[in-house]
Scaffold this motif. Structure first.
Motif, mmCIF file in Angstrom:
data_model
loop_
_atom_site.group_PDB
_atom_site.id
_atom_site.type_symbol
_atom_site.label_atom_id
_atom_site.label_comp_id
_atom_site.label_asym_id
_atom_site.label_seq_id
_atom_site.Cartn_x
_atom_site.Cartn_y
_atom_site.Cartn_z
ATOM 1 N N ILE A 65 27.874 7.837 17.111
ATOM 2 C CA ILE A 65 27.435 8.340 15.949
ATOM 3 C C ILE A 65 28.190 9.732 15.469
ATOM 4 C CG2 ILE A 65 25.390 9.957 15.610
ATOM 5 C CD1 ILE A 65 24.713 7.213 15.381
ATOM 6 N N GLY A 66 28.601 9.849 14.331
ATOM 7 C CA GLY A 66 29.072 11.289 13.716
ATOM 8 C C GLY A 66 30.831 11.091 13.950
ATOM 9 N N GLU A 67 31.114 9.787 13.884
ATOM 10 C CA GLU A 67 32.765 9.673 14.200
ATOM 11 C C GLU A 67 33.373 10.451 13.018
ATOM 12 O OE1 GLU A 67 34.726 7.131 16.722
ATOM 13 O OE2 GLU A 67 33.396 8.649 17.258
ATOM 14 N N CYS A 91 29.487 7.124 10.672
ATOM 15 C CA CYS A 91 30.065 8.603 10.247
ATOM 16 C C CYS A 91 28.914 9.002 9.216
ATOM 17 C CB CYS A 91 31.249 8.684 9.667
ATOM 18 S SG CYS A 91 31.506 7.772 8.134
ATOM 19 N N TYR A 92 28.834 10.440 9.047
ATOM 20 C CA TYR A 92 27.883 11.014 8.004
ATOM 21 C C TYR A 92 28.411 10.750 6.676
ATOM 22 C CZ TYR A 92 24.673 14.505 6.051
ATOM 23 O OH TYR A 92 23.741 14.964 5.209
ATOM 24 N N ASP A 124 22.805 9.284 8.916
ATOM 25 C CA ASP A 124 22.384 10.551 9.336
ATOM 26 C C ASP A 124 21.833 10.553 10.687
ATOM 27 O OD1 ASP A 124 20.713 12.910 9.812
ATOM 28 O OD2 ASP A 124 19.849 12.897 7.634
ATOM 29 N N ALA A 125 22.149 11.457 11.610
ATOM 30 C CA ALA A 125 22.175 11.142 13.140
ATOM 31 C C ALA A 125 20.572 11.540 13.438
ATOM 32 C CB ALA A 125 22.968 12.193 13.840
ATOM 33 N N PHE A 144 27.528 10.637 20.835
ATOM 34 C CA PHE A 144 27.736 11.689 19.917
ATOM 35 C C PHE A 144 28.645 12.624 20.521
ATOM 36 C CE2 PHE A 144 25.153 13.936 16.354
ATOM 37 C CZ PHE A 144 26.335 14.081 15.557
ATOM 38 N N PRO A 147 29.136 17.277 18.249
ATOM 39 C CA PRO A 147 28.252 17.195 17.299
ATOM 40 C C PRO A 147 28.491 18.686 16.715
ATOM 41 C CG PRO A 147 26.823 17.124 19.290
ATOM 42 C CD PRO A 147 28.201 17.046 19.647
ATOM 43 N N ASN A 163 22.443 24.003 14.349
ATOM 44 C CA ASN A 163 23.334 22.973 15.316
ATOM 45 C C ASN A 163 22.157 22.268 16.345
ATOM 46 O OD1 ASN A 163 26.159 22.370 14.849
ATOM 47 N ND2 ASN A 163 26.040 24.601 14.634
ATOM 48 N N THR A 238 34.666 18.625 12.122
ATOM 49 C CA THR A 238 33.746 17.980 11.051
ATOM 50 C C THR A 238 34.301 18.057 9.533
ATOM 51 O OG1 THR A 238 31.961 18.541 12.745
ATOM 52 C CG2 THR A 238 31.450 18.002 10.375
#
Length: 273
Positions: A65-67, A91-92, A124-125, A144, A147, A163, A238
Motif C-alpha cells: 500500500i502507498g508505494e 499507490c494513491y 485509498d488505504a 505500508f 505512511p 496522520n 509522499t
C-alpha cells in the motif's frame, strides 16, 4: 447416514482442536515478549539479528500500500520472483501523477509486471475493504512503508491527528483483508506491516494504540527496518522527488532508527460446549 454423521463429528473435533492450538499460540505471544530472531546457535550458522530480518517468504501473498516510486515492491519481487504472481503493489496517485512525481517509477513498475506482479493506481488505504479490486481477496502480508498524508500541515497537533486518521482507517480496512487459519482455513494467519521513522512526530502517532483502538488487531512484534536488505530500494517522500533538491538514495531514513510494527487479527474465542 451413520458414516456421514461420524465424519462430520470427526471434522468438528479436528476444527475445534485446531482453534485451540492457534489460540494457545496467541496466548504465548500475548504473555511472552518476543526475543531477537535467530536461526541457529551452532558455530556453523549465523545468528539472525533484527537488523538482518526480511519478513517475506515464498509462501506469502503480499499487498503493498502507498508505494512511491515502487522500488520497494520491485526489490521484494526480485528477491522472491517465484511468488510475484501473488503480489499486488498499489499507490494513491493516478498513473500520470505518479510518473510526474517519481521519474524512476516507470522502470520499477515494468519490472514488477514483467515478473508477474500486479500494479494498481488510485488505491485509498482507508477504503481497501470496500474496493472492488480486493473483493474476495486475502493476503498473508499487507505492507505500508512510511505512511504520511503529505499535506504540508504546519500545525503539529493537526498534522498528528491527520496522520493518525490515515493510519487508523488503513488498519481497520487492512484487518478485513488478512488471511486466517480459523476464519477461512487459510495456510497462514496474515500480518499487517507498518514501517515508521522513530522520534517526533512519528512516536506521537502512537501506532500500537491506533491498532488496538480498531478492536480487531493486536501487536505481534516490532523490529528494526534495514533498507540495505532490499537492493535497489530508494525511499521517496509522499510529495515526490526532484533531482538535486530532494535527498537521494535512502538518506531520508538511514539515520532515523526506523521500525516495522507487525499487527495480527485477534483470534476468535473458542466457545465452550
Amino acid at each position: 447416514m451413520a458414516k456421514k454423521k461420524k465424519l462430520a463429528n470427526t471434522l468438528a473435533r479436528f476444527q475445534e482442536k485446531r482453534k485451540k492450538t492457534i489460540l494457545n499460540e496467541y496466548n504465548f505471544l500475548k504473555f511472552n515478549k518476543p526475543q531477537s530472531l535467530k536461526i541457529n546457535k551452532s558455530k556453523n550458522h549465523k545468528q539472525l539479528t533484527q537488523k538482518d530480518f526480511i519478513p517475506f517468504t515464498e509462501e506469502d501473498s503480499i499487498l503493498f500500500i502507498g508505494e512511491g516510486n515502487f522500488s520497494f515492491s520491485r526489490s521484494v519481487a526480485e528477491l522472491l520472483p517465484a511468488i510475484t504472481y501473488k503480489m499486488v503493489a498499489t499507490c494513491y496517485d493516478t498513473e500520470i501523477e505518479l510518473k510526474e512525481k517519481y521519474n524512476d517509477a516507470t522502470e520499477n513498475i515494468n519490472v514488477i509486471e514483467d515478473l508477474g506482479g500486479k500494479v494498481l493506481y488510485q488505491i485509498d488505504a482507508t477504503k481497501l475493504a470496500s474496493l472492488k479490486s480486493f473483493r474476495g481477496k486475502r493476503f498473508d502480508k499487507i505492507v505500508f512503508n512510511f505512511p504520511h498524508v503529505g499535506a504540508g500541515i504546519k500545525d503539529q497537533d493537526r498534522n498528528i491527528l491527520t496522520n493518525q486518521k490515515l493510519l487508523q482507517g488503513f488498519l481497520d480496512n487492512a484487518s478485513q483483508l488478512l488471511s486466517s487459519r480459523i476464519l477461512y482455513n487459510d495456510m497462514n494467519d496474515g500480518e499487517i506491516l507498518v514501517t515508521l521513522k522513530s522520534g517526533n512526530p512519528y512516536d506521537l502517532w502512537d501506532i500500537k494504540k491506533l491498532a488496538k483502538s480498531t478492536g480487531k488487531l493486536v501487536t505481534k512484534t516490532s523490529y528494526q527496518f534495514n533498507p540495505s536488505l532490499y537492493p535497489g530500494y530508494h525511499h521517496r517522500r509522499t510529495i515526490g522527488f526532484e533531482e538535486g533538491i530532494s535527498k537521494s538514495e535512502n538518506e531520508e531514513i538511514i539515520d532515523k532508527n526506523c521500525r516495522t510494527y507487525v499487527f495480527i487479527n485477534k483470534p476468535k474465542e473458542v466457545k465452550k460446549k
